[in-house]
Design a protein around this motif. Structure first.
Motif, PDB file in Angstrom:
ATOM      1  N   ALA A  43      10.566  65.857  58.570  1.00 28.34           N
ATOM      2  CA  ALA A  43      10.520  64.638  59.389  1.00 28.34           C
ATOM      3  C   ALA A  43      11.892  63.971  59.428  1.00 28.34           C
ATOM      4  O   ALA A  43      12.340  63.500  60.479  1.00 28.34           O
ATOM      5  CB  ALA A  43       9.469  63.669  58.845  1.00 28.34           C
ATOM      6  N   GLY A  44      12.550  63.941  58.275  1.00 29.48           N
ATOM      7  CA  GLY A  44      13.882  63.333  58.219  1.00 29.48           C
ATOM      8  C   GLY A  44      14.873  64.059  59.113  1.00 29.48           C
ATOM      9  O   GLY A  44      15.656  63.431  59.839  1.00 29.48           O
ATOM     10  N   LYS A  45      14.830  65.379  59.072  1.00 30.74           N
ATOM     11  CA  LYS A  45      15.759  66.178  59.894  1.00 30.74           C
ATOM     12  C   LYS A  45      15.448  66.056  61.385  1.00 30.74           C
ATOM     13  O   LYS A  45      16.353  66.071  62.216  1.00 30.74           O
ATOM     14  CB  LYS A  45      15.718  67.642  59.451  1.00 30.74           C
ATOM     15  N   ILE A  46      14.162  65.935  61.733  1.00 36.48           N
ATOM     16  CA  ILE A  46      13.782  65.727  63.140  1.00 36.48           C
ATOM     17  C   ILE A  46      14.320  64.379  63.601  1.00 36.48           C
ATOM     18  O   ILE A  46      14.858  64.244  64.695  1.00 36.48           O
ATOM     19  CB  ILE A  46      12.244  65.773  63.318  1.00 36.48           C
ATOM     20  N   GLY A  47      14.181  63.362  62.741  1.00 36.89           N
ATOM     21  CA  GLY A  47      14.690  62.025  63.055  1.00 36.89           C
ATOM     22  C   GLY A  47      13.794  61.289  64.023  1.00 36.89           C
ATOM     23  O   GLY A  47      12.609  61.599  64.166  1.00 36.89           O
ATOM     24  N   GLY A  48      14.379  60.298  64.716  1.00 35.94           N
ATOM     25  CA  GLY A  48      13.611  59.506  65.660  1.00 35.94           C
ATOM     26  C   GLY A  48      12.429  58.832  64.987  1.00 35.94           C
ATOM     27  O   GLY A  48      12.560  58.218  63.923  1.00 35.94           O
ATOM     28  N   LEU A  49      11.254  58.992  65.594  1.00 37.64           N
ATOM     29  CA  LEU A  49      10.042  58.360  65.068  1.00 37.64           C
ATOM     30  C   LEU A  49       9.208  59.299  64.189  1.00 37.64           C
ATOM     31  O   LEU A  49       8.118  58.930  63.745  1.00 37.64           O
ATOM     32  CB  LEU A  49       9.188  57.833  66.230  1.00 37.64           C
ATOM     33  N   ALA A  50       9.732  60.496  63.928  1.00 40.60           N
ATOM     34  CA  ALA A  50       8.994  61.447  63.080  1.00 40.60           C
ATOM     35  C   ALA A  50       8.707  60.869  61.686  1.00 40.60           C
ATOM     36  O   ALA A  50       7.581  61.004  61.182  1.00 40.60           O
ATOM     37  CB  ALA A  50       9.746  62.774  62.981  1.00 40.60           C
ATOM     38  N   PRO A  51       9.683  60.195  61.033  1.00 38.70           N
ATOM     39  CA  PRO A  51       9.368  59.611  59.720  1.00 38.70           C
ATOM     40  C   PRO A  51       8.303  58.513  59.782  1.00 38.70           C
ATOM     41  O   PRO A  51       7.568  58.311  58.816  1.00 38.70           O
ATOM     42  CB  PRO A  51      10.716  59.036  59.256  1.00 38.70           C
ATOM     43  N   THR A  52       8.209  57.821  60.924  1.00 37.19           N
ATOM     44  CA  THR A  52       7.159  56.804  61.098  1.00 37.19           C
ATOM     45  C   THR A  52       5.790  57.466  61.089  1.00 37.19           C
ATOM     46  O   THR A  52       4.842  56.970  60.461  1.00 37.19           O
ATOM     47  CB  THR A  52       7.357  56.026  62.421  1.00 37.19           C
ATOM     48  N   ILE A  53       5.675  58.601  61.774  1.00 32.32           N
ATOM     49  CA  ILE A  53       4.410  59.357  61.813  1.00 32.32           C
ATOM     50  C   ILE A  53       4.068  59.853  60.400  1.00 32.32           C
ATOM     51  O   ILE A  53       2.939  59.700  59.932  1.00 32.32           O
ATOM     52  CB  ILE A  53       4.514  60.545  62.795  1.00 32.32           C
ATOM     53  N   LEU A  54       5.058  60.432  59.739  1.00 32.77           N
ATOM     54  CA  LEU A  54       4.878  60.937  58.371  1.00 32.77           C
ATOM     55  C   LEU A  54       4.377  59.817  57.457  1.00 32.77           C
ATOM     56  O   LEU A  54       3.391  59.983  56.735  1.00 32.77           O
ATOM     57  CB  LEU A  54       6.225  61.459  57.846  1.00 32.77           C
ATOM     58  N   ASN A  55       5.051  58.674  57.507  1.00 31.25           N
ATOM     59  CA  ASN A  55       4.715  57.576  56.602  1.00 31.25           C
ATOM     60  C   ASN A  55       3.339  56.978  56.897  1.00 31.25           C
ATOM     61  O   ASN A  55       2.544  56.748  55.982  1.00 31.25           O
ATOM     62  CB  ASN A  55       5.784  56.479  56.687  1.00 31.25           C
ATOM     63  N   GLY A  56       3.053  56.742  58.170  1.00 27.83           N
ATOM     64  CA  GLY A  56       1.752  56.174  58.544  1.00 27.83           C
ATOM     65  C   GLY A  56       0.615  57.093  58.149  1.00 27.83           C
ATOM     66  O   GLY A  56      -0.417  56.650  57.618  1.00 27.83           O
TER      67      GLY A  56
END
Length: 331
Positions: A255-268
């Protein structure tokens, strides 16, 4: 709000005191004139808006709420720079790195090394973890923490969130952030420099130390943590994390490497999955399954515009998706 009302009823009427609640209360307490530094110690994404408001009001941030940087690191760090605000890490690992970087040329850093205790399930495989209980997942071997962080430590998601946090705090590429399992929790993290020198910050596992350091930075105050006795410690050991068993750490890197809103999806997805586990509606290994599913279902949102509004909205969508599907016991 219920707790606030209960507290109001417990305080004698002659005592003048304001009881705050909800996000509005968090924002108010984080932005009042008398405040110099805000220790953000909330658990989960709820810390994002109060932290941003505090930054906008020129308050330094002692950050113990990693989800704020995981979901909105780019926005938060930019706001801190624009408002000339210090972000002082309180997580023991990031405090360690912060201390190891003191007085050094950051351009000479080769990599950051985050240590992990390995949690209560270190050395276990997927078969071993099939039927573990919530009580077993909450039993951390080294740190006494809240329920959510304890579960994250058991799944190694806590370390994954810390990887993303380190990326933003120290402006370091994900390929240069390494996780090492260190069961004794004596070395809190390390920095490797380009000449192969490694500087480590060590100490007894005591959160008072990084809290004290952040609140008094750049000064060091008198000792409140128990000093480290090397004769008692004996030996320190290190292992490679098992990403096949503890997939949450791998998903965090992805998710970190994808960036953008991917970490938001991961965290939620992780926050909601952990809540379901604590409610005993899912099993431990289903946390990773739910995260992986959400990362695929919401793939089209990875590169939506990175704004606070979009982050909050997408977080709600992810949580609603999980609740609709999993709360009813769907496997």
């Amino acid at each position: 709000k219920e707790s606030a009302e209960k507290l109001k009823g417990m305080i004698p009427k002659e005592i003048e005191i304001e009881i705050l609640d909800s996000i509005d209360g968090l924002v108010k307490i984080s932005t009042i004139d008398e405040v110099d530094i805000v220790l953000t110690a909330l658990v989960g994404m709820i810390g994002l808006i109060p932290t941003m408001k505090a930054i906008e009001h020129k308050k330094d941030i002692a950050l113990a709420n990693k989800e704020t940087l995981v979901t909105a690191g780019e926005i938060v760090m930019k706001a801190a720079e624009e408002n000339n605000v210090k972000i002082l890490p309180v997580d023991s690992e990031h405090s360690a790195i912060f201390q190891c970087l003191n007085g050094e040329n950051k351009k000479e850093v080769n990599k950051l090394i985050l240590t992990a205790s390995g949690g209560p399930f270190r050395g276990k495989n997927l078969e071993d973890l099939k039927d573990v209980t919530v009580k077993e997942a909450l039993k951390h071997p080294k740190w006494n923490m809240g329920q959510k962080i304890s579960i994250d430590s058991a799944s190694l998601m806590n370390k994954g969130l810390e990887v993303i946090e380190a990326h933003f705090l120290f402006d370091t590429d994900y390929d240069n952030i390494e996780v090492v399992v260190h069961p004794q929790s004596i070395i809190h993290s390390m920095v490797e420099y380009k000449d192969a020198s490694i500087i480590a910050q060590m100490g007894t596992p005591d959160m008072r130390l990084p809290i004290q350091y952040a609140l008094n930075y750049p000064e060091r105050k008198e000792m409140i943590a128990k000093p480290l006795n090397f004769y008692e410690v004996g030996s320190l050991t290190f292992e490679k994390p098992d990403l096949d068993t503890f997939k949450c750490l791998k998903f965090a890197y992805d998710a970190g490497k994808i960036g953008g809103l991917a970490p938001t999806i991961l965290n939620g997805a992780n926050e909601e999955a952990v809540a379901l586990l604590l409610e005993e509606k899912i099993k431990f290994l289903q946390i990773a399954e739910i995260i992986e599913e959400c990362m695929n279902v919401f793939k089209e949102n990875y590169y939506d515009e990175l704004t606070l509004e979009n982050i909050v909205e997408l977080d709600k969508k992810v949580r609603k998706y999980i609740r609709n599907k999993w709360e009813l016991g769907v496997k």
